[in-house]
Each structure stands twice: as structure tokens, then as C-alpha cells.
Design an enzyme around this catalytic site. Structure first.
Site, PDB file in Angstrom:
ATOM      1  N   HIS A 160       0.832  -1.217   0.000  1.00 18.89           N
ATOM      2  CA  HIS A 160       0.000   0.000   0.000  1.00 18.89           C
ATOM      3  C   HIS A 160       0.864   1.264   0.000  1.00 18.89           C
ATOM      4  CE1 HIS A 160      -3.414  -2.631   0.997  1.00 18.89           C
ATOM      5  NE2 HIS A 160      -2.613  -3.172   1.896  1.00 18.89           N
ATOM      6  N   SER A 281      13.655  21.661 -16.452  1.00 18.62           N
ATOM      7  CA  SER A 281      12.426  22.441 -16.599  1.00 18.62           C
ATOM      8  C   SER A 281      12.729  23.691 -17.404  1.00 18.62           C
ATOM      9  CB  SER A 281      11.873  22.826 -15.229  1.00 18.62           C
ATOM     10  OG  SER A 281      10.895  23.841 -15.328  1.00 18.62           O
ATOM     11  N   LYS A 287      15.185  21.845 -11.366  1.00 14.76           N
ATOM     12  CA  LYS A 287      14.492  20.588 -11.601  1.00 14.76           C
ATOM     13  C   LYS A 287      15.359  19.552 -12.319  1.00 14.76           C
ATOM     14  CE  LYS A 287      10.758  19.681 -10.956  1.00 14.76           C
ATOM     15  NZ  LYS A 287       9.586  20.009 -11.784  1.00 14.76           N
ATOM     16  N   GLU A 294       8.604   8.490 -16.992  1.00 18.71           N
ATOM     17  CA  GLU A 294       7.227   8.961 -17.175  1.00 18.71           C
ATOM     18  C   GLU A 294       6.702   8.627 -18.569  1.00 18.71           C
ATOM     19  OE1 GLU A 294       7.650  12.722 -14.062  1.00 18.71           O
ATOM     20  OE2 GLU A 294       7.462  13.099 -16.204  1.00 18.71           O
TER      21      GLU A 294
END
Length: 468
Positions: A160, A281, A287, A294
């Protein structure tokens, strides 16, 4: 005469087809990738026609040489595909006839595009599966190498997404090794279903010519020939099997990608991606984004969609061939491309990522990850597990109130909750001991992990010296 009225299938149809129909009907824009399979299959067919004396040896040699010349010219970039051609099969045949004359018109003797395209697609699928298997083997090597380097790197195991029990990074990454191993086995099963030669099935009812189908199968490296001509031209199970297997690969890559995304976040910092496999970024200079992971996660939906496309396309088709089945190629080609580029990015990303062992161990020391071991301590002294479970639950409540860990609880506090606690409780809940004692087959102990690595090496038929 207008070009679109001179179709090889013109036959009973008069006049020319509408330009809109030609565009809608054409598949050359995507099935051109089958050119090598189409030419190779046609060469085998021509040789069989000559062997069986269906065409003359002179025509056979002329056809084979003409096809070999076309193949060479395409590979060398000297022959471009005609975008107005209906499909790759018609393009090759028309080009052949232009080059060698009437002998080229004999190539299609006893053959239909129905069994021709089925052959091309099976050959293409076999080749692509072999290439993807090679990538998966490379990935397995990377996973085994990472595991070898982190057999003793303790990290939290989760359920979980909550800290559950201690494992090692080797144990964790080897779970993906098992997934990849199953993917390889699944592709082997797909190959078995694909490795059936359909040429000779004709349009649907075979042919009256004395074909030697096994000769063609042997020429092209097929294990056997199709058993039923209706099924042979209309079977696309192997395409759906392939896309299903590729969907499973993408699902496994997506799960690993999700972990990578979480692990490299500021909150976890379990890993550091190599700069070559991250992006920045456009506005935030600090970043470092895990875009590769992704994208893999996002592209997984393409594979799922392709599988649904194929299942829906086939669900209501009567025997034998129907034009609907032209839609099989783009779905198959896209899934193959998606898996190959995903693996090509994932393999070096995992290979070059830095595993932060100290951060993993620090995280494992929190969240009462050794609570089960604490309960097992009492159980091994004869306390029923559910009673022990309740005792440790109270102990955790005490720790939370005092903001301490199980290792920091005084012995007298332990003994106030149960008289069987002794000094050796601290040894029982030591993280290294918690892992090392889980020496059961499949467990996270170094010995069990080494067994898992050996099993993967055996399954993959790879000499461990080449991996570790």
C-alpha cells in the site's frame, strides 16, 4: 488509361475506382516495412514453382534475380516506395514486372494476397520478437548486475506504499528480473504460435497446383505449415498474442518506471538518475525530471489500446479473409516500436542510476519495519501469533507516543507488556538479522537472493560469468 484503373485485381470491375477509395484502401504508407519479408517469401515461392515445374527454370531464375535486385536497391536507397501503390505486395510485383517483363507476371501463380500477407506478417513478427528478446536479455543482465552490487543493501519493503518489512535492493530489483523472465517465456510461446507457414492456402481454399508447402517452409525457416486453409488466411491469433505479450512487457516496465519516479523524488532520494536520462524544466532551474520513466509509463496505454483494437477488429469476422484485417498491421507495428524504444531507454537508465544505500537503510530504520519480527520473537517462544500481534500493537502505540523506535524501547517496557521478552529481543529486531533470517526460498536474505540470481541465469541459459 488512368493509373487507378489499371489494378492487378481489376478483373470484372469496369472503369476506375474513386480516388477517395484508392486513398482509403491503400496500406503502402505503413506496410512498406514488410518489404524484406515480402521479397524473401516471394523468392521462396518462385523457387518452389520452379522446383515443381509449375514455371520454367528460366523464369524462376529471372524472378529470383529480379527480386534480389529490388531488395538490394531498396536497402541501398536506390528505389523509393511509390506512395500511390496500393500496398507493398503490389508495389514489389509491379516493379518486378517492369524489370523482367512477362516472367514477373508468373510470380503470383497459385498465390493470393491473403496467404501472401499472412506469410509476410508471420515472418516479420518472428524477426521482431527475436530482437525484443535480445533486448530483454540485455535488461536481465543489467538487473542481475544491480542485484549483485546490492545484496546487502537494506531498504524498506512496501505494501500500500506504506513501509512494511525490511528487504534488500537486490531482492527488490530481482522481482523485476522475474517479470522479465516471464516476458521472455511468453514471447517463446508466441513464437511457437507464429512459426506456422501459411503460403499455399491461396485466397481461402488452397490451390490446384502441385505445391510443395514444406519446401517453402524449410526455405523460410518455419517449423510447420498451416493445417486448414480457411484458418491459415484468417488467423490473426499470433498478432494478438504478440501484442498481448508486448502489453505485459510494457506493464512491467511501467511498474518499474513508477518506482523510479518515486525513488528519485526529494521525499525518497533512494536513487539518483544519470543526467543523460533526465530532463530539466523550462522555467525552474533546479528541476531534474524523470521524463524517460514517465514516458514509458504513459506509452504503456498505447500497447493496451492496440490490443483492444485487435480484439475488437476480429470479434465479429466471418471466415475467411476480410478487409478489416488490414487494421492488424498498424496496431502490431506500433506496439513493437513502442516496446523497442521503451527498452532502449530503460536499459541504460537502470544501468547508470546510482543507488543510495544509506538513504534506503535510513528509511528502513523508521516506520516500525521490524514489528513483525518482534511478534515472531514471542511466537517462537510459544505465544500464539494473534496474542503476540496484539502485544506488539500496544508496543508500537507506546513508541509513537514517545517518538522512539522499537530498538530504543527499554527492556523493562518490553517486559511490562510480556514476561517472555529478554535481552536478546534487540538482536531479533536488528535490521540485518531481520533480513538474514528470512532465508526461505524466494526471500531477501543474501543466500536466498543468490539462489534467485542463479535461477534466473539458468532460466535464461546464460553463463553467470557473462552477467556478474
Amino acid at each position: 488509361m488512368p493509373a487507378n484503373s489499371n489494378k492487378m485485381w481489376q478483373g470484372r470491375l469496369g472503369g476506375s475506382s474513386a480516388d477517395e477509395v484508392d486513398v482509403f484502401n491503400s496500406s503502402i504508407s505503413f506496410d512498406y516495412v514488410l518489404y524484406e519479408e515480402d521479397i524473401t517469401g516471394s523468392i521462396a515461392h518462385a523457387r518452389m514453382l520452379g522446383k515443381q515445374q509449375i514455371i520454367s527454370k528460366e523464369d524462376e531464375h529471372s524472378i529470383v534475380e529480379g527480386l534480389q535486385g529490388i531488395l538490394m536497391d531498396i536497402k541501398n536507397g536506390d528505389l523509393e516506395f511509390d506512395p500511390t501503390a496500393e500496398d507493398i505486395h503490389m508495389f514489389i510485383e509491379a516493379e518486378l514486372t517492369d524489370r523482367i517483363g512477362n516472367a514477373g507476371k508468373k510470380l503470383h501463380t497459385g498465390r493470393s494476397r491473403n496467404d501472401q500477407v499472412a506469410l509476410d506478417l508471420r515472418m516479420y513478427t518472428k524477426k521482431q520478437i527475436a530482437e525484443i528478446k535480445t533486448q530483454l536479455l540485455q535488461f536481465e543482465k543489467v538487473i542481475l548486475d544491480k542485484a549483485q552490487s546490492h545484496i546487502h543493501t537494506i531498504m524498506p519493503g512496501y505494501t500500500h506504499l506504506q513501509i512494511a518489512q525490511p528487504v534488500t535492493f537486490a531482492h527488490h530489483i530481482l522481482a523485476y528480473g522475474q517479470m522479465i523472465s516471464r516476458d521472455i517465456k511468453r514471447l517463446d510461446e508466441v513464437i511457437e504460435h507464429t512459426d506456422v507457414m501459411p503460403l499455399g492456402n491461396g485466397a481461402l481454399a488452397g490451390t490446384t497446383y502441385p505445391f510443395d508447402r514444406q519446401f517453402v517452409a524449410d526455405q523460410l525457416g518455419f517449423e510447420k505449415v498451416t493445417a486448414n486453409s480457411l484458418d491459415g488466411v484468417s488467423d490473426r491469433d499470433f498478432v494478438m498474442d504478440t501484442v498481448y505479450a508486448l502489453s505485459m512487457i510494457m506493464m512491467h516496465l511501467s511498474r518499474l518506471s513508477e518506482e523510479v519516479i518515486v525513488w528519485c523524488s526529494q521525499e525518497f532520494q533512494f536513487i539518483e538518475l544519470n543526467d543523460a536520462f533526465a530532463t530539466g524544466s523550462s522555467i525552474m532551474p533546479q528541476k531534474k525530471n524523470p521524463d524517460v520513466a514517465e514516458l514509458v509509463r504513459g506509452k504503456t496505454g498505447r500497447a493496451y489500446g492496440n490490443l483492444q483494437t485487435l480484439l475488437t477488429m476480429m470479434k465479429g469476422l466471418p471466415l475467411a479473409y476480410n478487409k478489416d484485417m488490414q487494421e492488424d498491421k498498424e496496431a502490431l507495428f506500433d506496439s513493437i516500436h513502442t516496446v523497442k524504444i521503451a527498452l532502449s531507454a530503460m536499459i541504460p537508465m537502470i544501468d547508470t542510476m546510482e543507488v543510495k544505500a544509506d538513504r534506503m537503510r535510513d528509511a528502513a530504520s523508521k516506520g516500525f519495519i521490524n514489528a513483525t519480527d518482534c511478534a515472531d520473537y514471542l511466537t517462537k517462544k510459544g505465544v500464539p501469533f494473534r496474542e503476540a500481534y496484539g502485544v506488539i500493537g500496544l508496543l508500537v502505540q507506546t513508541c509513537i507516543k514517545k517518538a522512539i523506535t522499537l530498538e530504543e524501547v527499554p527492556l523493562e517496557t518490553y517486559q511490562s507488556l510480556h514476561y517472555l521478552f529478554e535481552e536478546d529481543i534487540y538482536e531479533a529486531i536488528d535490521l540485518d538479522n531481520c533480513v538474514n533470517k528470512r532465508n526461505i526460498e524466494g526471500g531477501p536474505s543474501p543466500k536466498a537472493v543468490m539462489q534467485q540470481m542463479e535461477q534466473l541465469n539458468t532460466q535464461l541459459n546464460i553463463d553467470p560469468k557473462h552477467l556478474l
